[in-house]
Design a protein around this motif. Structure first.
Motif, PDB file in Angstrom:
ATOM      1  N   TRP A  38       8.885  -1.140   0.689  1.00 42.83           N
ATOM      2  CA  TRP A  38       7.614  -0.416   0.781  1.00 42.83           C
ATOM      3  C   TRP A  38       6.971  -0.586   2.154  1.00 42.83           C
ATOM      4  CZ3 TRP A  38       6.334   3.231  -2.447  1.00 42.83           C
ATOM      5  CH2 TRP A  38       5.016   3.705  -2.498  1.00 42.83           C
ATOM      6  N   ARG A  39       7.098   0.477   2.958  1.00 43.17           N
ATOM      7  CA  ARG A  39       6.525   0.435   4.300  1.00 43.17           C
ATOM      8  C   ARG A  39       5.072   0.903   4.230  1.00 43.17           C
ATOM      9  NH1 ARG A  39       8.568   3.847   9.599  1.00 43.17           N
ATOM     10  NH2 ARG A  39       6.874   3.098  10.956  1.00 43.17           N
ATOM     11  N   VAL A  40       4.183   0.194   4.959  1.00 43.12           N
ATOM     12  CA  VAL A  40       2.755   0.540   4.873  1.00 43.12           C
ATOM     13  C   VAL A  40       2.203   0.805   6.264  1.00 43.12           C
ATOM     14  CG1 VAL A  40       0.606  -0.050   3.753  1.00 43.12           C
ATOM     15  CG2 VAL A  40       2.666  -1.234   3.095  1.00 43.12           C
ATOM     16  N   GLN A  41       1.942   2.093   6.535  1.00 42.22           N
ATOM     17  CA  GLN A  41       1.460   2.457   7.869  1.00 42.22           C
ATOM     18  C   GLN A  41       0.049   1.935   8.142  1.00 42.22           C
ATOM     19  OE1 GLN A  41       2.868   6.365   7.588  1.00 42.22           O
ATOM     20  NE2 GLN A  41       4.397   6.070   9.187  1.00 42.22           N
ATOM     21  N   ALA A  42      -0.754   1.832   7.083  1.00 43.65           N
ATOM     22  CA  ALA A  42      -2.119   1.331   7.281  1.00 43.65           C
ATOM     23  C   ALA A  42      -2.105  -0.074   7.877  1.00 43.65           C
ATOM     24  CB  ALA A  42      -2.875   1.347   5.959  1.00 43.65           C
ATOM     25  N   ALA A  43      -1.154  -0.881   7.440  1.00 47.31           N
ATOM     26  CA  ALA A  43      -1.053  -2.246   7.973  1.00 47.31           C
ATOM     27  C   ALA A  43      -0.557  -2.209   9.418  1.00 47.31           C
ATOM     28  CB  ALA A  43      -0.112  -3.071   7.112  1.00 47.31           C
ATOM     29  N   GLU A  44       0.351  -1.261   9.704  1.00 44.88           N
ATOM     30  CA  GLU A  44       0.882  -1.137  11.057  1.00 44.88           C
ATOM     31  C   GLU A  44      -0.229  -0.734  12.027  1.00 44.88           C
ATOM     32  OE1 GLU A  44       4.069   1.647  10.476  1.00 44.88           O
ATOM     33  OE2 GLU A  44       5.274   0.213   9.315  1.00 44.88           O
ATOM     34  N   GLU A  45      -1.071   0.201  11.557  1.00 45.23           N
ATOM     35  CA  GLU A  45      -2.192   0.651  12.404  1.00 45.23           C
ATOM     36  C   GLU A  45      -3.204  -0.465  12.620  1.00 45.23           C
ATOM     37  OE1 GLU A  45      -3.325   4.079  10.148  1.00 45.23           O
ATOM     38  OE2 GLU A  45      -1.478   5.131  10.736  1.00 45.23           O
ATOM     39  N   ALA A  46      -3.351  -1.319  11.600  1.00 49.46           N
ATOM     40  CA  ALA A  46      -4.308  -2.421  11.733  1.00 49.46           C
ATOM     41  C   ALA A  46      -3.869  -3.431  12.793  1.00 49.46           C
ATOM     42  CB  ALA A  46      -4.484  -3.117  10.382  1.00 49.46           C
ATOM     43  N   LEU A  47      -2.568  -3.433  13.091  1.00 49.39           N
ATOM     44  CA  LEU A  47      -2.070  -4.373  14.095  1.00 49.39           C
ATOM     45  C   LEU A  47      -2.070  -3.782  15.500  1.00 49.39           C
ATOM     46  CD1 LEU A  47       1.008  -5.945  12.237  1.00 49.39           C
ATOM     47  CD2 LEU A  47      -1.186  -7.040  12.731  1.00 49.39           C
ATOM     48  N   ALA A  48      -1.964  -2.456  15.599  1.00 43.73           N
ATOM     49  CA  ALA A  48      -1.789  -1.810  16.900  1.00 43.73           C
ATOM     50  C   ALA A  48      -2.966  -2.113  17.827  1.00 43.73           C
ATOM     51  CB  ALA A  48      -1.645  -0.303  16.704  1.00 43.73           C
ATOM     52  N   GLY A  49      -2.621  -2.546  19.029  1.00 46.75           N
ATOM     53  CA  GLY A  49      -3.635  -2.814  20.039  1.00 46.75           C
ATOM     54  C   GLY A  49      -4.288  -4.176  19.926  1.00 46.75           C
ATOM     55  N   LYS A  50      -3.899  -4.946  18.903  1.00 47.89           N
ATOM     56  CA  LYS A  50      -4.571  -6.230  18.664  1.00 47.89           C
ATOM     57  C   LYS A  50      -3.727  -7.400  19.189  1.00 47.89           C
ATOM     58  CE  LYS A  50      -7.837  -4.322  16.086  1.00 47.89           C
ATOM     59  NZ  LYS A  50      -7.404  -3.808  14.790  1.00 47.89           N
ATOM     60  N   THR A  51      -4.403  -8.489  19.457  1.00 44.07           N
ATOM     61  CA  THR A  51      -3.730  -9.760  19.668  1.00 44.07           C
ATOM     62  C   THR A  51      -3.692 -10.464  18.318  1.00 44.07           C
ATOM     63  OG1 THR A  51      -4.576  -9.875  21.917  1.00 44.07           O
ATOM     64  CG2 THR A  51      -3.796 -11.942  20.928  1.00 44.07           C
ATOM     65  N   ILE A  52      -2.502 -10.857  17.913  1.00 44.44           N
ATOM     66  CA  ILE A  52      -2.373 -11.375  16.545  1.00 44.44           C
ATOM     67  C   ILE A  52      -2.993 -12.762  16.418  1.00 44.44           C
ATOM     68  CG2 ILE A  52      -0.717 -12.168  14.798  1.00 44.44           C
ATOM     69  CD1 ILE A  52       1.133  -9.894  15.722  1.00 44.44           C
ATOM     70  N   ASP A  53      -3.923 -12.868  15.494  1.00 43.78           N
ATOM     71  CA  ASP A  53      -4.426 -14.169  15.079  1.00 43.78           C
ATOM     72  C   ASP A  53      -4.631 -14.113  13.568  1.00 43.78           C
ATOM     73  OD1 ASP A  53      -6.715 -12.723  14.626  1.00 43.78           O
ATOM     74  OD2 ASP A  53      -7.797 -13.510  16.372  1.00 43.78           O
ATOM     75  N   GLU A  54      -5.165 -15.176  13.005  1.00 51.08           N
ATOM     76  CA  GLU A  54      -5.320 -15.276  11.549  1.00 51.08           C
ATOM     77  C   GLU A  54      -6.142 -14.102  10.997  1.00 51.08           C
ATOM     78  OE1 GLU A  54      -4.402 -18.276   9.641  1.00 51.08           O
ATOM     79  OE2 GLU A  54      -5.165 -17.478   7.747  1.00 51.08           O
ATOM     80  N   ALA A  55      -7.234 -13.754  11.710  1.00 48.71           N
ATOM     81  CA  ALA A  55      -8.124 -12.704  11.207  1.00 48.71           C
ATOM     82  C   ALA A  55      -7.439 -11.340  11.256  1.00 48.71           C
ATOM     83  CB  ALA A  55      -9.421 -12.680  12.015  1.00 48.71           C
ATOM     84  N   VAL A  56      -6.715 -11.075  12.340  1.00 44.14           N
ATOM     85  CA  VAL A  56      -6.001  -9.792  12.472  1.00 44.14           C
ATOM     86  C   VAL A  56      -4.908  -9.705  11.411  1.00 44.14           C
ATOM     87  CG1 VAL A  56      -4.398  -8.512  13.954  1.00 44.14           C
ATOM     88  CG2 VAL A  56      -6.525  -9.457  14.908  1.00 44.14           C
ATOM     89  N   ALA A  57      -4.196 -10.810  11.216  1.00 44.40           N
ATOM     90  CA  ALA A  57      -3.124 -10.814  10.215  1.00 44.40           C
ATOM     91  C   ALA A  57      -3.701 -10.592   8.820  1.00 44.40           C
ATOM     92  CB  ALA A  57      -2.354 -12.136  10.274  1.00 44.40           C
ATOM     93  N   THR A  58      -4.820 -11.216   8.530  1.00 42.05           N
ATOM     94  CA  THR A  58      -5.453 -11.063   7.215  1.00 42.05           C
ATOM     95  C   THR A  58      -5.894  -9.620   7.005  1.00 42.05           C
ATOM     96  OG1 THR A  58      -6.191 -13.350   7.286  1.00 42.05           O
ATOM     97  CG2 THR A  58      -7.315 -11.913   5.724  1.00 42.05           C
ATOM     98  N   ALA A  59      -6.480  -9.023   8.058  1.00 42.45           N
ATOM     99  CA  ALA A  59      -6.935  -7.632   7.931  1.00 42.45           C
ATOM    100  C   ALA A  59      -5.753  -6.698   7.687  1.00 42.45           C
ATOM    101  CB  ALA A  59      -7.690  -7.216   9.197  1.00 42.45           C
TER     102      ALA A  59
END
Lengths: 326, 510
Positions: free
Chosen positions: A266-287
């Motif tokens: 199950w691929r989820v584009q909404a999660a992919e978009e939530a990561l785009a442009g971000k620096t990954i940290d706990e809050a970004v990963a949770t979102a």
């Protein structure tokens, strides 16, 4: 076990020649863990079994990526150092499969093509939808391990651990049949029950999955995180593979795929978009993890899987970014 | 083997002396295999009709569907405790099902002293498979229900769970040693490092400790045995008991060898045949206490018979002889080797029968277990890191087989706690997991480090140990999960579903 004829195919051509266009009449045998169980439970009753262990079992790596023969065993995949370096999410998934014995005998093709583990499907007492019966017993029955995505009418979860990272890496599958060969995007290979109730993939009964073709992984970071109830020999409650393309320390683009939550990976584009442009940290990963499970439609007894899947996605993202997780 | 012989004879209406049952070894007995059972009788009937030998083996699915289940247990309890931490009252309404027409009783409350108590139990009959003895019938249920209640009550009056239990245990006695064992187990697991309910450490992994006690009977009687000492020095010990994986064969050999003062390799043990002298079924942890005294007595009689034959050769009376390290020794120091002593038997071996006698065995064991767990509150998954166990069993016959019995019991207890669950489809009543795939059993990677402290009580004689260690593990784990997470799961197994749901009701996972 119903009696059956056995064809020991020496190569791809012989294997294809032994197949049959009618579903279920002739079945290919690789590692055998899945097929023999199906046959002993009278869920599969083929007239003929074709040994396909002699399909290509080599791995070739080049600038364009990797080409993995379907007959490569999981243990050989895991121990291939170049693959492990280039595609860590794939290897992390392979390492979690079954037991050492299963990884010794099980193949890449077999892992992708195995049938669902749904206990209604596997039990001969239940004449379920997927076996041509009138209904899915999971709907108002025991559905704690069933799908939280996919919309039915059959609520299996896809059992392949490797399919999840393969889609995240954008792999293609080489499919060979009597009338020639074709390549299918891994993301389009698996079919929902609404489109294909009796099978799980676009593969027709007289075709074989012969190779997995992975694009080059330059600039990618990937990871898989699997949540299992038991450590020894168990299926995941949920799993996730995340592959990100980095631009400095920011995510340029991402692929987020969940396993064991839907009838297909199950691929989820909404999660992919939530990561785009971000620096990954706990809050970004949770979102992003929250976005991944936002559309879940749990059944009567599996809403806990939403939380488990959320955790798998969050930890896969953090692991891909090199952040320590539990 | 003898009970099974009787079962076959009755079912087939043939005389018992026409039935012979041979069971050299058997897995998973514990009272569930006292008789031939329906599948055994069917097998015998087919053999009679066919006039040919029939081999019948149940596969995993048939084993799940046809051979019985542990009865379920459900309880509603009101309990009282004083501000000083003394239990005052226990009022329970309980239910259970043993299937169609069978009972589901279990001891409740378990071990602890409630001065005022009332309990109403109802057996609920369902068409869902018959109840069957499963390791320590009734006790894990009663133990879990009581021990989880004890932790909830201890929190109510803000007393440490171990201290709370010490206040409410029955008076100490040889068969009730918990007051001594709780502090010992606490030391082993470093209980003083325990935090109050709910691990305050940040992050998803929460750690906790829990404890629980067990009791069991383990008395046995009635075994008969036959012993032969041959002119070549070899020894035969024969009894119609059976080894269900508990080490019965080993202890028969050890007791014979020790009584005769010879190495074990001179002793041949013959068990597992209904043509041998009578012994009871293996259930209720009765075998060691029933068999050991009979072997001791019979080997002693054989030794004394040998003394009577060789005394003249040593110029002594039989009463003045003893055995020592493979020699027969007279008072005063004159001795001959075991081999030479046996040679004196000429063509007439010693052949003697004996049986269980009072005074070499007893009833009543006590034990305490404590467990350390890690719970991932973002996935609801529990890992049992450690189980410590303090356990008595009267006289320890063989430390190694006793210890492995305890390991086995604790592993079974981990399975009750986390994994085993017979799941019936709610609409068709068919079991959905009659397999090794979704009827979960721990693998090596799921097992904790297990530390066992065996307390020897040689003055009490032999008591069985098969079942007690399996009783309290699940309760100790459940209390450790409660201590880790701060939420109480009043149901087994402790699935991720139950833990996550309880955490969510308590306000979310993080």
């Amino acid at each position: 076990l119903k009696a059956f004829a056995y064809v020991n195919a020496a190569n791809e051509r012989e294997a294809l020649a032994a197949l049959d266009a009618r579903r279920g009449r002739v079945l290919p045998l690789a590692g055998g863990m899945d097929l023999l169980g199906l046959m002993k439970n009278y869920v599969a009753q083929p007239d003929r079994v074709v040994n396909i262990k002699n399909l290509d079992k080599t791995i070739t790596m080049g600038a364009a990526g990797a080409r993995i023969g379907a007959a490569v065993t999981l243990v050989d995949l895991i121990e291939h150092q170049a693959v492990a370096k280039a595609y860590p999410a794939l290897i992390q998934a392979a390492e979690e499969v079954g037991t050492p014995q299963i990884r010794n005998a099980g193949t890449v093709g077999g892992n992708v093509m195995q049938r669902p583990r749904c206990w209604y499907f596997r039990n001969e007492e239940f004449h379920c939808l997927k076996k041509g019966g009138p209904r899915c017993f999971a709907v108002d029955g025991e559905n704690q391990y069933h799908a939280i995505f996919g919309g039915g009418p059959c609520h299996i979860v896809h059992p392949s651990s490797l399919a999840v990272p393969l889609i995240a890496y954008g792999a293609r599958f080489r499919v060979a049949g009597a009338s020639g060969e074709r390549e299918v995007d891994a993301g389009e290979f698996f079919e929902l029950p609404a489109d294909n109730l009796m099978g799980e993939t676009v593969l027709r009964p007289n075709e074989l999955l012969t190779h997995v073709i992975l694009p080059a992984s330059t600039g990618l970071r990937g990871a898989t995180y699997e949540v299992r109830y038991k450590q020894s020999h168990d299926w995941p409650l949920a799993a996730a593979s995340v592959v990100v393309t980095m631009d400095g320390n920011r995510v340029k683009s991402a692929r987020v795929v969940m396993g064991a939550v839907a009838p297909i990976p199950w691929r989820v584009q909404a999660a992919e978009e939530a990561l785009a442009g971000k620096t990954i940290d706990e809050a970004v990963a949770t979102a992003a993890a929250n976005a991944a499970v936002a559309g879940a439609t749990p059944m009567s007894q599996n809403s806990y899987k939403v939380q488990v899947a959320r955790t798998a996605v969050k930890r896969a993202i953090l692991r891909a970014a090199g952040v320590q997780t539990v | 083997v003898h009970g099974t012989r009787e079962g076959f004879a009755k079912a087939l209406n043939v005389p018992m002396n026409n039935v012979r049952v041979i069971t050299e070894y058997m897995g998973g007995g514990f009272g569930s295999k006292f008789g031939p059972d329906v599948q055994g009788i069917i097998c015998a009937q087919i053999a009679r009709k066919a006039g040919a030998p029939v081999h019948l083996m149940l596969d995993r699915k048939e084993e799940h569907l046809a051979t019985g289940n542990r009865p379920s247990a459900y309880a509603k309890i009101r309990a009282g405790v004083s501000a000083e931490g003394m239990l005052t009252a226990f009022d329970a309404e309980t239910w259970g099902t043993g299937g169609a027409g069978a009972g589901s009783g279990y001891p409740l409350p378990y071990i602890y002293q409630f001065p005022n108590r009332r309990r109403v139990h109802k057996d609920v009959f369902i068409n869902g498979g018959q109840q069957r003895a499963m390791r320590a019938p009734g006790h894990p249920q009663g133990c879990f229900i009581t021990e989880v209640l004890m932790d909830e009550l201890a929190d109510r009056v803000r007393i440490d769970p171990v201290e709370f239990r010490l206040k409410n245990l029955p008076a100490q006695a040889p068969n009730a040693m918990w007051k001594a064992y709780f502090p010992m187990a606490a030391e082993m697991i470093n209980w003083k490092a325990r935090h109050p309910t709910g691990d305050p450490t940040p992050g998803p992994i929460k750690r906790g400790l829990g404890c629980a006690a067990n009791r069991w009977g383990g008395a046995g009687q009635g075994t008969k045995a036959h012993c032969e000492i041959n002119p070549d020095g070899s020894v035969l010990m024969r009894s119609g008991t059976q080894d269900i994986g508990t080490g019965t064969r080993t202890i028969v050999s050890m007791i014979t060898a020790e009584t005769l003062g010879i190495p074990m390799d001179l002793v041949k043990v013959e068990i597992g045949d209904s043509n041998y002298p009578f012994s009871g079924g293996s259930g209720g942890s009765t075998t060691a206490a029933s068999v050991s005294p009979a072997i001791r007595v019979t080997a002693g009689k054989a030794r004394d018979a040998l003394f009577a034959r060789v005394a003249p050769q040593l110029g002594a009376t039989p009463e003045a002889l003893s055995v020592q390290d493979g020699r027969v020794v007279a008072q005063g120091g004159k001795s001959i080797t075991w081999k030479d002593a046996c040679k004196a038997l000429g063509t007439q071996p010693i052949s003697i029968d004996g049986e269980w006698e009072r005074g070499l065995s007893a009833s009543g064991t006590s034990g305490v277990q404590m467990s350390e767990v890690e719970v991932d509150i973002e996935t609801g998954i529990t890992r049992v890191k450690r189980v410590v166990c303090v356990q008595d069993m009267g006289l320890v016959v063989d430390a190694r087989t006793a210890e492995t019995q305890i390991y086995g019991g604790i592993i079974g207890g981990v399975n009750y706690a986390l994994y085993e669950d017979r799941i019936l489809d709610r609409n068709t009543a068919q079991m959905v997991n009659p397999d090794m795939e979704f009827y979960l059993i721990s693998g090596m990677s799921d097992l904790p480090k297990i530390d066992v402290k065996i307390v020897n009580q040689p003055e009490r004689g032999v008591i069985g140990i098969g079942e007690p260690p399996a009783i309290s593990t699940a309760a100790a784990i459940a209390n450790a999960v409660r201590n880790a997470t701060g939420v109480t799961i009043r149901s087994l197994p402790l699935t991720p579903d139950k833990i996550l749901s309880a955490l969510e009701r308590a306000g979310g996972t993080n």
